[in-house]
Design a protein around this motif. Structure first.
Motif, PDB file in Angstrom:
ATOM      1  N   VAL A  23       0.694  -1.331   0.129  1.00  8.61           N
ATOM      2  CA  VAL A  23       0.028  -0.043  -0.187  1.00  8.61           C
ATOM      3  C   VAL A  23       1.003   1.255  -0.052  1.00  8.61           C
ATOM      4  O   VAL A  23       0.209   2.518   0.152  1.00  8.61           O
ATOM      5  CB  VAL A  23      -1.029   0.122   1.169  1.00  8.61           C
ATOM      6  CG1 VAL A  23      -2.044  -1.045   0.981  1.00  8.61           C
ATOM      7  CG2 VAL A  23      -0.367   0.048   2.351  1.00  8.61           C
ATOM      8  N   ASP A  24       2.069   1.081  -0.050  1.00  6.81           N
ATOM      9  CA  ASP A  24       3.091   2.211  -0.169  1.00  6.81           C
ATOM     10  C   ASP A  24       3.000   3.218   0.878  1.00  6.81           C
ATOM     11  O   ASP A  24       2.611   4.523   0.782  1.00  6.81           O
ATOM     12  CB  ASP A  24       2.792   2.743  -1.614  1.00  6.81           C
ATOM     13  CG  ASP A  24       3.755   4.040  -2.019  1.00  6.81           C
ATOM     14  OD1 ASP A  24       4.836   3.738  -1.533  1.00  6.81           O
ATOM     15  OD2 ASP A  24       3.317   5.092  -2.496  1.00  6.81           O
ATOM     16  N   VAL A  41      -1.868  -1.163   6.434  1.00  4.55           N
ATOM     17  CA  VAL A  41      -3.210  -1.873   6.479  1.00  4.55           C
ATOM     18  C   VAL A  41      -2.812  -3.397   7.502  1.00  4.55           C
ATOM     19  O   VAL A  41      -3.522  -4.026   7.258  1.00  4.55           O
ATOM     20  CB  VAL A  41      -3.749  -2.550   5.128  1.00  4.55           C
ATOM     21  CG1 VAL A  41      -4.199  -1.183   4.505  1.00  4.55           C
ATOM     22  CG2 VAL A  41      -2.478  -3.071   4.468  1.00  4.55           C
ATOM     23  N   ASP A  42      -1.839  -3.343   8.023  1.00  4.78           N
ATOM     24  CA  ASP A  42      -1.310  -4.248   9.069  1.00  4.78           C
ATOM     25  C   ASP A  42      -1.094  -5.704   8.632  1.00  4.78           C
ATOM     26  O   ASP A  42      -1.266  -6.849   9.093  1.00  4.78           O
ATOM     27  CB  ASP A  42      -2.649  -4.492  10.115  1.00  4.78           C
ATOM     28  CG  ASP A  42      -2.560  -3.200  10.887  1.00  4.78           C
ATOM     29  OD1 ASP A  42      -1.739  -2.387  11.057  1.00  4.78           O
ATOM     30  OD2 ASP A  42      -4.014  -2.960  11.277  1.00  4.78           O
ATOM     31  N   CYS A  43      -0.774  -5.558   7.105  1.00  2.06           N
ATOM     32  CA  CYS A  43      -0.533  -6.914   6.399  1.00  2.06           C
ATOM     33  C   CYS A  43       0.774  -7.555   7.130  1.00  2.06           C
ATOM     34  O   CYS A  43       1.031  -9.010   6.916  1.00  2.06           O
ATOM     35  CB  CYS A  43      -0.187  -6.578   5.139  1.00  2.06           C
ATOM     36  SG  CYS A  43       1.226  -5.784   4.450  1.00  2.06           S
ATOM     37  N   GLY A  44       1.860  -6.662   7.535  1.00  2.00           N
ATOM     38  CA  GLY A  44       2.962  -7.368   7.975  1.00  2.00           C
ATOM     39  C   GLY A  44       4.012  -7.636   6.932  1.00  2.00           C
ATOM     40  O   GLY A  44       5.129  -8.341   7.384  1.00  2.00           O
ATOM     41  N   ALA A  45       3.999  -7.309   5.865  1.00  2.00           N
ATOM     42  CA  ALA A  45       4.840  -7.643   4.621  1.00  2.00           C
ATOM     43  C   ALA A  45       6.219  -6.952   4.949  1.00  2.00           C
ATOM     44  O   ALA A  45       7.417  -7.721   4.524  1.00  2.00           O
ATOM     45  CB  ALA A  45       4.236  -7.325   3.421  1.00  2.00           C
ATOM     46  N   CYS A  50      13.003  -6.600   6.737  1.00  2.00           N
ATOM     47  CA  CYS A  50      13.805  -5.570   7.448  1.00  2.00           C
ATOM     48  C   CYS A  50      15.253  -6.353   7.642  1.00  2.00           C
ATOM     49  O   CYS A  50      15.140  -6.993   8.787  1.00  2.00           O
ATOM     50  CB  CYS A  50      13.124  -4.932   8.391  1.00  2.00           C
ATOM     51  SG  CYS A  50      14.296  -3.457   9.546  1.00  2.00           S
ATOM     52  N   PRO A  51      16.459  -6.068   7.312  1.00  2.00           N
ATOM     53  CA  PRO A  51      17.719  -6.521   7.670  1.00  2.00           C
ATOM     54  C   PRO A  51      18.068  -6.261   8.976  1.00  2.00           C
ATOM     55  O   PRO A  51      18.926  -6.995   9.552  1.00  2.00           O
ATOM     56  CB  PRO A  51      18.287  -6.112   6.575  1.00  2.00           C
ATOM     57  CG  PRO A  51      17.775  -5.006   6.010  1.00  2.00           C
ATOM     58  CD  PRO A  51      16.458  -4.866   6.151  1.00  2.00           C
ATOM     59  N   VAL A  52      17.659  -5.077   9.472  1.00  2.00           N
ATOM     60  CA  VAL A  52      18.074  -4.764  10.991  1.00  2.00           C
ATOM     61  C   VAL A  52      17.125  -4.920  11.974  1.00  2.00           C
ATOM     62  O   VAL A  52      17.101  -4.482  12.982  1.00  2.00           O
ATOM     63  CB  VAL A  52      18.316  -3.310  11.028  1.00  2.00           C
ATOM     64  CG1 VAL A  52      19.758  -3.266  10.009  1.00  2.00           C
ATOM     65  CG2 VAL A  52      17.653  -2.526  10.571  1.00  2.00           C
ATOM     66  N   GLU A  53      16.001  -5.696  11.444  1.00  2.00           N
ATOM     67  CA  GLU A  53      14.730  -5.879  12.689  1.00  2.00           C
ATOM     68  C   GLU A  53      14.319  -4.610  13.173  1.00  2.00           C
ATOM     69  O   GLU A  53      13.978  -4.538  14.533  1.00  2.00           O
ATOM     70  CB  GLU A  53      15.342  -6.856  13.622  1.00  2.00           C
ATOM     71  CG  GLU A  53      15.489  -8.348  12.773  1.00  2.00           C
ATOM     72  CD  GLU A  53      16.025  -9.388  13.907  1.00  2.00           C
ATOM     73  OE1 GLU A  53      16.007  -9.060  15.042  1.00  2.00           O
ATOM     74  OE2 GLU A  53      16.461 -10.484  13.367  1.00  2.00           O
ATOM     75  N   ALA A  54      14.060  -3.751  12.439  1.00  2.00           N
ATOM     76  CA  ALA A  54      13.450  -2.418  13.052  1.00  2.00           C
ATOM     77  C   ALA A  54      11.907  -2.161  13.080  1.00  2.00           C
ATOM     78  O   ALA A  54      11.665  -1.324  13.575  1.00  2.00           O
ATOM     79  CB  ALA A  54      14.038  -1.299  12.206  1.00  2.00           C
ATOM     80  N   VAL A  55      11.267  -3.155  12.311  1.00  2.00           N
ATOM     81  CA  VAL A  55       9.854  -3.027  12.194  1.00  2.00           C
ATOM     82  C   VAL A  55       9.144  -4.097  13.221  1.00  2.00           C
ATOM     83  O   VAL A  55       9.579  -5.325  13.056  1.00  2.00           O
ATOM     84  CB  VAL A  55       9.449  -3.522  10.571  1.00  2.00           C
ATOM     85  CG1 VAL A  55       7.848  -3.433  10.512  1.00  2.00           C
ATOM     86  CG2 VAL A  55      10.141  -2.566   9.724  1.00  2.00           C
ATOM     87  N   PHE A  56       8.297  -3.309  13.842  1.00  2.00           N
ATOM     88  CA  PHE A  56       7.643  -4.036  14.814  1.00  2.00           C
ATOM     89  C   PHE A  56       6.016  -3.865  14.882  1.00  2.00           C
ATOM     90  O   PHE A  56       5.467  -2.574  14.458  1.00  2.00           O
ATOM     91  CB  PHE A  56       7.771  -3.459  16.378  1.00  2.00           C
ATOM     92  CG  PHE A  56       9.471  -3.767  16.671  1.00  2.00           C
ATOM     93  CD1 PHE A  56       9.866  -5.150  17.343  1.00  2.00           C
ATOM     94  CD2 PHE A  56      10.256  -2.955  16.166  1.00  2.00           C
ATOM     95  CE1 PHE A  56      11.088  -5.484  17.274  1.00  2.00           C
ATOM     96  CE2 PHE A  56      11.628  -3.173  16.416  1.00  2.00           C
ATOM     97  CZ  PHE A  56      12.242  -4.240  17.056  1.00  2.00           C
ATOM     98  N   TYR A  57       5.200  -4.947  15.193  1.00  2.00           N
ATOM     99  CA  TYR A  57       3.956  -4.672  15.344  1.00  2.00           C
ATOM    100  C   TYR A  57       3.700  -3.708  16.597  1.00  2.00           C
ATOM    101  O   TYR A  57       4.460  -3.896  17.417  1.00  2.00           O
ATOM    102  CB  TYR A  57       3.182  -5.807  15.488  1.00  2.00           C
ATOM    103  CG  TYR A  57       1.573  -5.929  15.501  1.00  2.00           C
ATOM    104  CD1 TYR A  57       0.868  -5.638  14.316  1.00  2.00           C
ATOM    105  CD2 TYR A  57       0.904  -6.110  16.709  1.00  2.00           C
ATOM    106  CE1 TYR A  57      -0.303  -5.153  14.414  1.00  2.00           C
ATOM    107  CE2 TYR A  57      -0.446  -5.837  16.676  1.00  2.00           C
ATOM    108  CZ  TYR A  57      -1.121  -5.606  15.505  1.00  2.00           C
ATOM    109  OH  TYR A  57      -2.516  -5.571  15.613  1.00  2.00           O
ATOM    110  N   GLU A  58       2.942  -2.723  16.422  1.00  2.00           N
ATOM    111  CA  GLU A  58       2.588  -1.898  17.427  1.00  2.00           C
ATOM    112  C   GLU A  58       2.724  -2.399  18.922  1.00  2.00           C
ATOM    113  O   GLU A  58       3.326  -2.058  20.006  1.00  2.00           O
ATOM    114  CB  GLU A  58       1.372  -1.064  17.245  1.00  2.00           C
ATOM    115  CG  GLU A  58       0.961   0.082  18.183  1.00  2.00           C
ATOM    116  CD  GLU A  58      -0.118   0.763  17.805  1.00  2.00           C
ATOM    117  OE1 GLU A  58      -0.283   1.930  18.013  1.00  2.00           O
ATOM    118  OE2 GLU A  58      -1.081   0.447  17.130  1.00  2.00           O
TER     119      GLU A  58
END
Length: 102
Positions: A23-24, A41-45, A50-58
Motif C-alpha cells: 500500500v506504499d 493495513v497491518d499486512c506485516g509484509a 527488514c535486515p536490521v529488525e527495525a519493524v515491529f507490530y505496534e
C-alpha cells in the motif's frame, strides 16, 4: 493497530520494507523511514524483510522504543493521508526523538 519502525532503522534506511509494502505507506525522512499509521493495513509484509529488525507490530514494540509509535504519527501529520509515499518527496526533517536517541 499498525506497524512501527524503530531505532535500528536510524541512519540505515535499507528500503526493503518500502519495496515489499503493498500500500506504499512507508515514508522517507532524512535519517529513517516511517510507516504512516493511517495508511498501514497491518499486512506485516514489511517486518520479515527488514535486515536490521527495525519493524515491529505496534503491540510488540520493545519498551525502550515506545517513543517511535507516536513519532511516526507526529512527523507525518502535516502530510495528512496522501495515499502513498511515492506521491510525495522525502520529508525535510525527522522527528525530534532522533535528536535524543543518537
Amino acid at each position: 493497530m499498525t506497524y512501527v519502525i524503530a531505532q535500528p532503522c536510524v541512519d540505515v534506511q535499507d528500503r526493503a520494507c518500502v519495496d515489499e509494502c503493498p500500500v506504499d505507506c512507508i515514508y522517507q525522512g532524512p535519517r529513517m523511514l516511517y510507516i504512516h499509521p493511517e495508511e498501514c493495513v497491518d499486512c506485516g509484509a514489511c517486518e520479515p524483510v527488514c535486515p536490521v529488525e527495525a519493524v515491529f507490530y505496534e503491540d510488540d514494540l520493545p519498551p525502550e522504543w515506545t517513543g517511535f509509535r507516536p513519532a511516526a504519527a507526529e512527523v507525518l501529520a502535516p502530510l495528512g493521508s496522501p495515499g502513498g509515499a511515492r506521491t510525495v518527496p522525502p520529508l525535510d526533517a525527522d522527528h525530534p526523538l532522533l535528536d535524543r536517541t543518537g
